[in-house]
Write a protein that holds these residues in place. Structure first.
Motif, PDB file in Angstrom:
ATOM      1  N   SER A 134       0.990  -0.764  -0.230  1.00  0.00           N
ATOM      2  CA  SER A 134      -0.051  -0.053   0.151  1.00  0.00           C
ATOM      3  C   SER A 134       0.564   1.160   0.005  1.00  0.00           C
ATOM      4  N   LYS A 159       0.510   4.525  -3.212  1.00  0.00           N
ATOM      5  CA  LYS A 159       0.461   5.872  -2.598  1.00  0.00           C
ATOM      6  C   LYS A 159       1.330   6.617  -3.148  1.00  0.00           C
ATOM      7  N   ASN A 180       1.254   9.606  -6.110  1.00  0.00           N
ATOM      8  CA  ASN A 180       1.602  11.166  -5.765  1.00  0.00           C
ATOM      9  C   ASN A 180       2.166  11.316  -7.027  1.00  0.00           C
TER      10      ASN A 180
END
Length: 194
Positions: free
Chosen positions: A185, A189, A193
């Motif tokens: 995870s 992320k 981004n």
């Protein structure tokens, strides 16, 4: 302003508890816990009874052999010379914490792994509380405040039983899978981004 933060926290907590303890999640926990129990109990009880009534203390000399001993401590004889109450207290605390983890798991594989750890810990606590006579040790003296261990690594120290296997597999498996999921995870992320 503070009142609003407290109310938001309270609403989030209630929402989490409703989702976590929904009928679906409770049913999944119950089914998985039952399956693990059906696998665990016959293996643990039959090996424990066999070890207490086996005619010999030592069997085999391979990678893992059987050497029947009693252990007044915890895993790997840790705290073997400690007071009884200390060993019981630590085992009960760890077992209760693991039960809490089982109750808050949502995914079936976490429920399965932590159920293994819980049942193994609970069985060891109950086994410690029961008096036992080990025939293979050449004595008919009743022993208290100990568990029966029988699997032994021949290349190194370490003697354990079926409940210890379930505790190790369950807790290590649960932690490793959690770390892997957390890393995945985190990478997702980072990629989103960019």
């Amino acid at each position: 302003m503070e009142q609003t933060n407290i109310q938001i926290w309270k609403q989030n907590a209630i929402k989490y508890l409703k989702e976590n303890f929904s009928k679906k999640n409770n049913l999944i926990r119950l089914i998985v816990f039952s399956i693990v129990t059906v696998i665990f109990l016959p293996a643990a009880i039959s090996m424990n009874i066999w070890a207490q009534h086996a005619p010999y203390q030592n069997y085999g000399s391979g990678f893992i052999s059987i050497s029947i001993v009693t252990n007044s401590g915890m895993a790997f004889s840790f705290m073997a010379n400690s007071p009884e109450w200390a060993v019981y207290m630590i085992q009960w605390l760890v077992t209760i914490v693991i039960l809490g983890i089982v109750l808050f798991c949502r995914k079936w594989y976490y429920v399965a792994l932590w159920s293994c750890a819980f049942l193994g810990g609970l069985f060891n606590v109950i086994d410690r509380a029961c008096a036992k006579t080990i025939v293979s040790m050449g004595t008919s003296q009743i022993q208290y405040n100990c568990v029966v261990d029988y699997f032994k690594f021949n290349f190194k120290w370490g003697i354990f039983n079926v409940p210890d296997i379930f505790v190790c597999v369950g807790s290590i498996g649960g932690i490793v899978i959690y770390l892997i999921e957390s890393l995945i995870s985190l990478f997702k992320k980072d990629e989103s981004n960019k």
